[in-house]
Scaffold this motif. Structure first.
Motif, short mmCIF file in Angstrom:
data_model
loop_
_atom_site.label_atom_id
_atom_site.label_comp_id
_atom_site.label_asym_id
_atom_site.label_seq_id
_atom_site.Cartn_x
_atom_site.Cartn_y
_atom_site.Cartn_z
N ILE A 161 -2.64 -3.95 -1.49
CA ILE A 161 -2.14 -4.76 -2.59
C ILE A 161 -1.28 -3.92 -3.51
CG2 ILE A 161 -2.85 -6.00 -4.68
CD1 ILE A 161 -5.29 -7.01 -3.08
N ALA A 162 -1.73 -2.70 -3.82
CA ALA A 162 -0.96 -1.81 -4.69
C ALA A 162 0.39 -1.46 -4.08
CB ALA A 162 -1.77 -0.55 -4.98
N ALA A 163 0.45 -1.43 -2.74
CA ALA A 163 1.70 -1.09 -2.04
C ALA A 163 2.61 -2.31 -1.86
CB ALA A 163 1.39 -0.47 -0.69
N GLY A 164 2.15 -3.47 -2.32
CA GLY A 164 2.98 -4.66 -2.23
C GLY A 164 2.80 -5.47 -0.96
N VAL A 165 1.76 -5.16 -0.19
CA VAL A 165 1.50 -5.94 1.03
C VAL A 165 0.94 -7.30 0.62
CG1 VAL A 165 0.19 -6.05 3.19
CG2 VAL A 165 1.08 -3.85 2.37
N PHE A 166 1.57 -8.38 1.08
CA PHE A 166 1.16 -9.72 0.67
C PHE A 166 0.60 -10.54 1.81
CE2 PHE A 166 5.70 -9.53 1.59
CZ PHE A 166 5.84 -10.51 2.58
N GLY A 167 0.61 -10.00 3.02
CA GLY A 167 0.07 -10.72 4.17
C GLY A 167 0.04 -9.83 5.38
N VAL A 168 -0.50 -10.36 6.46
CA VAL A 168 -0.52 -9.63 7.73
C VAL A 168 0.03 -10.54 8.82
CG1 VAL A 168 -2.53 -8.26 7.05
CG2 VAL A 168 -2.89 -10.35 8.35
N PRO A 169 0.60 -9.90 9.86
CA PRO A 169 0.77 -8.47 10.05
C PRO A 169 1.89 -7.93 9.17
CG PRO A 169 1.89 -9.64 11.80
CD PRO A 169 1.17 -10.68 10.99
N ALA A 170 1.73 -6.72 8.72
CA ALA A 170 2.76 -6.03 7.97
C ALA A 170 2.87 -4.61 8.49
CB ALA A 170 2.46 -6.02 6.47
#
Length: 215
Positions: A161-170
């Motif tokens: 979340i801190a790295a800006g990942v908003f879903g998967v797969p990423a």
């Protein structure tokens, strides 16, 4: 050698499809892939996103689409008996094989196949017990193993979340995030040195003003 982070949750059919397609997307490049389990529900909640399974109509389309993609890509995909389901038991099982929050491809493959091939219930108790057999040599059995797996999942998810990942797969590399199965060709182009990435299109996307006013 570049480090590539592949964020996954076993509840996501697109994560299985992208996992299957990733080696081809990385072909010819010297990279180290870190397979990182995260809790998709927490990522979606962060942005008040119900996900495809929470939207009438889109849910059915998603299941048709991913089944077709599994057929088209040659990896197969049969929807499990119930979906969505609570992925925590599978995520924690995966992380019982880890001490740093990352799992190897063998572990990820075994669990993805457990969910997405055969159409059975992902959380069936007998099936979960059988799933542990091929992972037995990797599963940590010390006194703190269960709590460590829980802590690693929480830490992985918070860091994502801190790295800006908003879903998967990423897939993240060099500070850039490529989302979804259909983001893999773009990842390949970046690794191949496509000239598009030397322009300002990547950075300008984050600065585009919206023409909609908040509700």
């Amino acid at each position: 050698m570049k480090t590539v982070d592949f964020y996954l949750d076993f509840v996501s059919p697109y994560a299985w499809l992208a996992f299957h397609a990733l080696p081809q997307a990385l072909q010819g490049h010297s990279v180290h892939v870190r397979y990182t389990p995260v809790l998709l529900g927490a990522l979606l909640q962060q942005h008040n996103n119900p996900g495809p399974a929470g939207i009438a109509g889109k849910r059915e389309w998603t299941y048709r689409h991913v089944s077709w993609l599994g057929h088209s890509l040659g990896c197969g995909l049969q929807m499990p008996a119930q979906h969505p389901f609570n992925p925590l038991p599978l995520l924690r099982l995966a992380l019982r094989t880890s001490r740093d929050g990352h799992i190897n491809r063998f572990t990820a493959d075994a669990i993805f196949r457990h969910v997405w091939l055969g159409g059975a219930a992902a959380l069936d108790a007998d099936r979960l017990q059988a799933l542990e057999l091929p992972l037995a040599e990797q599963i940590k059995t010390d006194e703190g193993a269960d709590q460590r797996a829980k802590d690693l999942l929480r830490s992985n998810t918070d860091a994502a979340i801190a790295a800006g990942v908003f879903g998967v797969p990423a897939v993240a590399v060099d500070g850039k995030q490529f989302w979804g199965l259909d983001g893999l060709p773009m990842l390949t182009a970046y690794l191949n040195g496509d000239a598009w990435f030397a322009g300002n299109e990547w950075d300008s996307a984050a600065n585009r003003p919206s023409g909609l006013k908040p509700a």
